[in-house]
Design an enzyme around this catalytic site. Sequence first.
Site, short mmCIF file in Angstrom:
data_model
loop_
_atom_site.label_atom_id
_atom_site.label_comp_id
_atom_site.label_asym_id
_atom_site.label_seq_id
_atom_site.Cartn_x
_atom_site.Cartn_y
_atom_site.Cartn_z
N ASP A 53 23.19 12.16 96.31
CA ASP A 53 23.67 11.50 95.10
C ASP A 53 22.43 11.12 94.30
O ASP A 53 21.31 11.16 94.81
CB ASP A 53 24.48 10.24 95.48
CG ASP A 53 24.99 9.48 94.26
OD1 ASP A 53 25.51 10.12 93.32
OD2 ASP A 53 24.84 8.24 94.21
N SER A 54 22.65 10.68 93.06
CA SER A 54 21.53 10.17 92.27
C SER A 54 20.97 8.88 92.86
O SER A 54 19.85 8.50 92.58
CB SER A 54 22.01 9.90 90.84
OG SER A 54 23.05 8.94 90.87
N TYR A 85 22.09 9.88 86.63
CA TYR A 85 22.29 11.27 86.24
C TYR A 85 23.24 11.38 85.03
O TYR A 85 23.19 12.33 84.28
CB TYR A 85 22.96 12.05 87.39
CG TYR A 85 22.05 12.59 88.47
CD1 TYR A 85 20.68 12.32 88.50
CD2 TYR A 85 22.58 13.39 89.49
CE1 TYR A 85 19.88 12.84 89.51
CE2 TYR A 85 21.78 13.91 90.49
CZ TYR A 85 20.43 13.63 90.50
OH TYR A 85 19.65 14.15 91.50
N GLY A 86 24.12 10.40 84.94
CA GLY A 86 25.28 10.55 84.05
C GLY A 86 24.97 10.74 82.59
O GLY A 86 25.77 11.31 81.84
N CYS A 113 28.44 13.14 94.49
CA CYS A 113 28.15 12.68 93.14
C CYS A 113 29.01 13.50 92.20
O CYS A 113 28.92 14.74 92.20
CB CYS A 113 26.66 12.92 92.86
SG CYS A 113 26.17 12.59 91.17
N ASN A 114 29.86 12.83 91.44
CA ASN A 114 30.72 13.57 90.52
C ASN A 114 29.90 14.29 89.45
O ASN A 114 30.23 15.39 89.03
CB ASN A 114 31.71 12.62 89.83
CG ASN A 114 32.76 12.12 90.78
OD1 ASN A 114 32.50 11.23 91.58
ND2 ASN A 114 33.95 12.68 90.71
N THR A 115 28.83 13.63 89.01
CA THR A 115 28.03 14.20 87.93
C THR A 115 27.35 15.49 88.41
O THR A 115 27.38 16.51 87.72
CB THR A 115 26.97 13.18 87.47
OG1 THR A 115 27.65 11.96 87.14
CG2 THR A 115 26.21 13.68 86.27
N GLU A 151 23.21 -0.03 91.22
CA GLU A 151 21.92 0.27 91.87
C GLU A 151 21.12 -1.01 92.09
O GLU A 151 20.35 -1.12 93.05
CB GLU A 151 21.10 1.24 90.99
CG GLU A 151 21.58 2.68 91.02
CD GLU A 151 21.26 3.41 92.32
OE1 GLU A 151 20.13 3.27 92.83
OE2 GLU A 151 22.15 4.13 92.84
N CYS A 166 33.31 8.36 89.71
CA CYS A 166 31.87 8.23 89.95
C CYS A 166 31.73 7.56 91.31
O CYS A 166 32.41 6.55 91.58
CB CYS A 166 31.22 7.37 88.87
SG CYS A 166 29.52 6.87 89.26
N THR A 167 30.89 8.10 92.17
CA THR A 167 30.85 7.61 93.54
C THR A 167 30.20 6.23 93.66
O THR A 167 30.29 5.60 94.72
CB THR A 167 30.13 8.61 94.46
OG1 THR A 167 28.82 8.90 93.91
CG2 THR A 167 30.92 9.89 94.59
N HIS A 168 29.57 5.75 92.61
CA HIS A 168 29.07 4.38 92.65
C HIS A 168 30.21 3.35 92.57
O HIS A 168 30.08 2.23 93.07
CB HIS A 168 28.12 4.12 91.47
CG HIS A 168 26.72 4.62 91.68
ND1 HIS A 168 26.40 5.95 91.63
CD2 HIS A 168 25.56 3.95 91.93
CE1 HIS A 168 25.09 6.09 91.84
NE2 HIS A 168 24.56 4.89 92.02
N1 DGL Z 1 27.24 8.57 91.55
C1 DGL Z 1 27.22 9.51 90.51
C2 DGL Z 1 28.54 10.11 90.15
O1 DGL Z 1 29.39 10.17 90.99
C3 DGL Z 1 26.15 9.50 89.49
C4 DGL Z 1 26.02 8.33 88.63
C5 DGL Z 1 24.80 8.45 87.77
O2 DGL Z 1 23.72 8.66 88.33
O3 DGL Z 1 24.92 8.35 86.54
O4 DGL Z 1 28.75 10.56 89.06
#
Ligand code: DGL
Length: 274
Positions: free
Chosen positions: A14-15, A46-47, A77-79, A156, A188-190
Amino acid sequence: MISQAISRSIGVFDSGVGGLSVLRAIRQELPDNTVIYLADQAHVPYGSRSLEEVRRFSEVITRYLVDQGAGMIVVACNTASAAALHFLREKFPGIPFVGMEPAVKPAAEQTQSGVVGILATPATFQGALYASVVERFASGVILLQDTCPGLVGQIEAGDLDGPRSRRILEEALAPMLAQDIDTIVLGCTHYPFVIPLIQNIAGPGVRVIDPAPAVARQVRRVLEANEARFSQANPAATDSQQVYYYTTGEPTRFQSILKQLTGESAPVAHISLE
Ligand code: DGL
């Protein structure tokens, strides 16, 4: 150390710390598999990056995880899934991948009001994967989207329920609640780490969908489908689970947020992928 351990091991990336929400579910589903977790905190978030840039990071990370002995990769990570999943499958044809896609299908099946809120990053909403799930599963359902600007950074930093995270989520959810959403998809996995805050703002009548358990079941299915190959490559792999953590950022920072989010104290190694 790692390279001799594992061909059945699972690489997860993931990011940043968001993929820990997926890792948690994988560890429950598959308590015996070694996992290598990589957080690309040098590049988080990443988003707001271009899909092309995220694809580049994802390729370098995947190569690193495979070199460490990962026999399959979970793009937690979805992104990165939106940007790179298809590309990675082509680039690494011998490696099975499991990625994330917003859980529009279960949301569309479960909603009573017919209105569903989706929280994800701008890059995820731009990707073809999202367009495809919407086209396949969301007919007859109204989808309301929000990118929750700044929320990944707050998570984060360990802010799971402070005023700033609350304000971001209130701004995202107020217009959705005004339109009678009864289901929220975490794209988003966060975001599973702020489910209590989301639930607090949205109220008990709104269902929040965390896709991690379904993804972990998919990881199991993929592993089982590839079992023969993995055992052949490493027939003695019966050790109890080990998790190795890497970050491209600051290991002590990762360590403290790992403790906060999961209760786990573990060594974290720094790697540079530039
Ligand atoms: N956890 C990530 C996701 O699922 C990335 C979030 C990010 O880095 O912007 O999209």
